[in-house]
Design an enzyme around this catalytic site. Sequence first.
Site, short mmCIF file in Angstrom:
data_model
loop_
_atom_site.label_atom_id
_atom_site.label_comp_id
_atom_site.label_asym_id
_atom_site.label_seq_id
_atom_site.Cartn_x
_atom_site.Cartn_y
_atom_site.Cartn_z
N HIS A 124 58.65 -15.21 13.61
CA HIS A 124 59.13 -15.39 12.23
C HIS A 124 59.17 -14.10 11.42
O HIS A 124 59.63 -14.11 10.28
CB HIS A 124 58.27 -16.42 11.49
C1 UD1 Z 1 54.94 -15.49 4.69
C2 UD1 Z 1 54.05 -14.23 4.72
C3 UD1 Z 1 53.77 -13.86 6.16
C4 UD1 Z 1 53.21 -15.03 6.94
C5 UD1 Z 1 54.16 -16.22 6.80
C6 UD1 Z 1 53.66 -17.45 7.53
C7 UD1 Z 1 54.49 -12.71 2.82
C8 UD1 Z 1 55.01 -11.38 2.46
N1 UD1 Z 1 54.73 -13.10 4.10
O1 UD1 Z 1 56.18 -15.16 5.29
O2 UD1 Z 1 52.83 -12.80 6.18
O3 UD1 Z 1 53.07 -14.66 8.29
O4 UD1 Z 1 54.28 -16.51 5.41
O5 UD1 Z 1 54.62 -18.45 7.44
O6 UD1 Z 1 53.87 -13.36 2.01
N2 UD1 Z 1 60.47 -21.63 3.45
C9 UD1 Z 1 60.66 -22.99 3.56
N3 UD1 Z 1 59.60 -23.81 3.28
C10 UD1 Z 1 58.40 -23.34 2.90
C11 UD1 Z 1 58.24 -21.96 2.77
C12 UD1 Z 1 59.27 -21.12 3.07
O7 UD1 Z 1 61.72 -23.46 3.91
O8 UD1 Z 1 57.48 -24.16 2.66
C13 UD1 Z 1 61.60 -20.74 3.81
C14 UD1 Z 1 62.39 -20.25 2.64
O9 UD1 Z 1 63.71 -20.20 3.02
C15 UD1 Z 1 61.88 -18.83 2.42
C16 UD1 Z 1 61.52 -18.41 3.83
O10 UD1 Z 1 61.05 -19.60 4.47
O11 UD1 Z 1 62.83 -18.03 1.81
C17 UD1 Z 1 60.43 -17.39 3.92
O12 UD1 Z 1 59.27 -17.80 3.17
P1 UD1 Z 1 58.32 -16.68 2.46
O13 UD1 Z 1 57.15 -17.32 1.85
O14 UD1 Z 1 59.17 -15.81 1.62
O15 UD1 Z 1 57.86 -15.78 3.66
P2 UD1 Z 1 57.44 -16.12 5.16
O16 UD1 Z 1 58.47 -15.55 6.07
O17 UD1 Z 1 57.04 -17.54 5.35
#
Ligand code: UD1
Length: 385
Positions: free
Chosen positions: A227
């Site tokens: 991811h």
């Molecule tokens: C975040 C953390 C990363 C961790 C990961 C675990 C930061 C900088 N990164 O990355 O260190 O390894 O979490 O998952 O904080 N989304 C959903 N549902 C959710 C949450 C997110 O659909 O409940 C989607 C959204 O499209 C979002 C994307 O996932 O834009 C990324 O989510 P985000 O929290 O920005 O970062 P992660 O890649 O999850």
Amino acid sequence: MSATGLQKELHVLHVVGARPNFMKAAPVIRALSGRPGIRQSIVHTGQHYDEGMSAVFFRELSIPQPDVNLEVGSGSHAVQTAEIMKHFEPVLLERKPDLVLVYGDVNSTVAAALVCAKRLVPVGHVEAGLRSFDRTMPEEINRLLTDQMADLLFTPSEDGDANLAREGVAAEKIHFVGNVMIDTVCASLPAAEGRWPVRGLKATLGSRNNVDDVIAAAKAFGFVTLHRPSNVDDPDFLLRFMATMDKVSEALPLVFTVHPRTRERLTQIGYTPTGEGMLLVEPTGYLDSLVLQSKATVVVTDSGGLQEETTYLGTPCLTVRENTERPVTVSLGTNTLVGQDLKLLARAISEVLAGSAKSGQAPPLWDGKAAERIADVVEEWGGQQ
Ligand code: UD1
């Protein structure tokens, strides 16, 4: 004065927000709940909000429901961090905790720590001192900044202490307590084992949907997660990675849990599985993830937490990153960094299947008692306030 040495009640406020925070906070909340004179509250930033990315962890790990949910949701790093800060500040001012505990390296961690630092509220950082020395990683920036602002720094491994000393953090702030992730592994393993063979894995992205039956019948299988933006936001690499996994899955069924970011990217590039044993599933809860890692022949991942869990479980782990902020998983544990070299990855999987998997041992203080050591430090610190 209470038996604990606390002259007055100590209010500890935990800030969690993203999936990898929940399994770190759970044992600390449990350990502190056994200490007289300590009151706790929990703020969820809402960085992660899906059932499978958040609520399931609260249920499975018996984390009390958050007192406040800031509901910030997704956004660019700047937007997400700023929204958390904006919404957290009034909560901090209203609740007036004596100590705020933040976890790991996600945007919620640095955002909450920065608000506290500006408002002169003491901060404890659980999982301090880890460094990948790669500043292109958003998490590395979060780690560096949080550690500069924290008053109590709880390290999971001794390399963390050395990194902090080099960055000028005063020795008396640093506490080598061990790894809280492993506390949760130890506490959850019996329940996780009881779920084997796993039922109810949900197929996604056009994958075959009898995943449970395939895995239950398989003599061996691999467990895959990916991811990191540096891997999944590069369409060329992502396509080549999936092609490699499709090929591997002809010989070894692969359970690939697909993070929301990865699902979006795979949809954009029009990927559908071609390998016979390529089983793409929606994100699993904690217990299924743990038992899948424990039963897998090999784990392929770019997660930080899985590098640690596999080391404790003794499962060979091939990490699709050039570096790691968790070097003890390589030096002592079962982890091997393969970077983005897919030939090396395929060769390493073949070697595991041929019986020459890397073996390892649990690093010092990865013993299930890290959170109790944190509670000891917090109690003692509280007694001095
Ligand atoms: C975040 C953390 C990363 C961790 C990961 C675990 C930061 C900088 N990164 O990355 O260190 O390894 O979490 O998952 O904080 N989304 C959903 N549902 C959710 C949450 C997110 O659909 O409940 C989607 C959204 O499209 C979002 C994307 O996932 O834009 C990324 O989510 P985000 O929290 O920005 O970062 P992660 O890649 O999850």
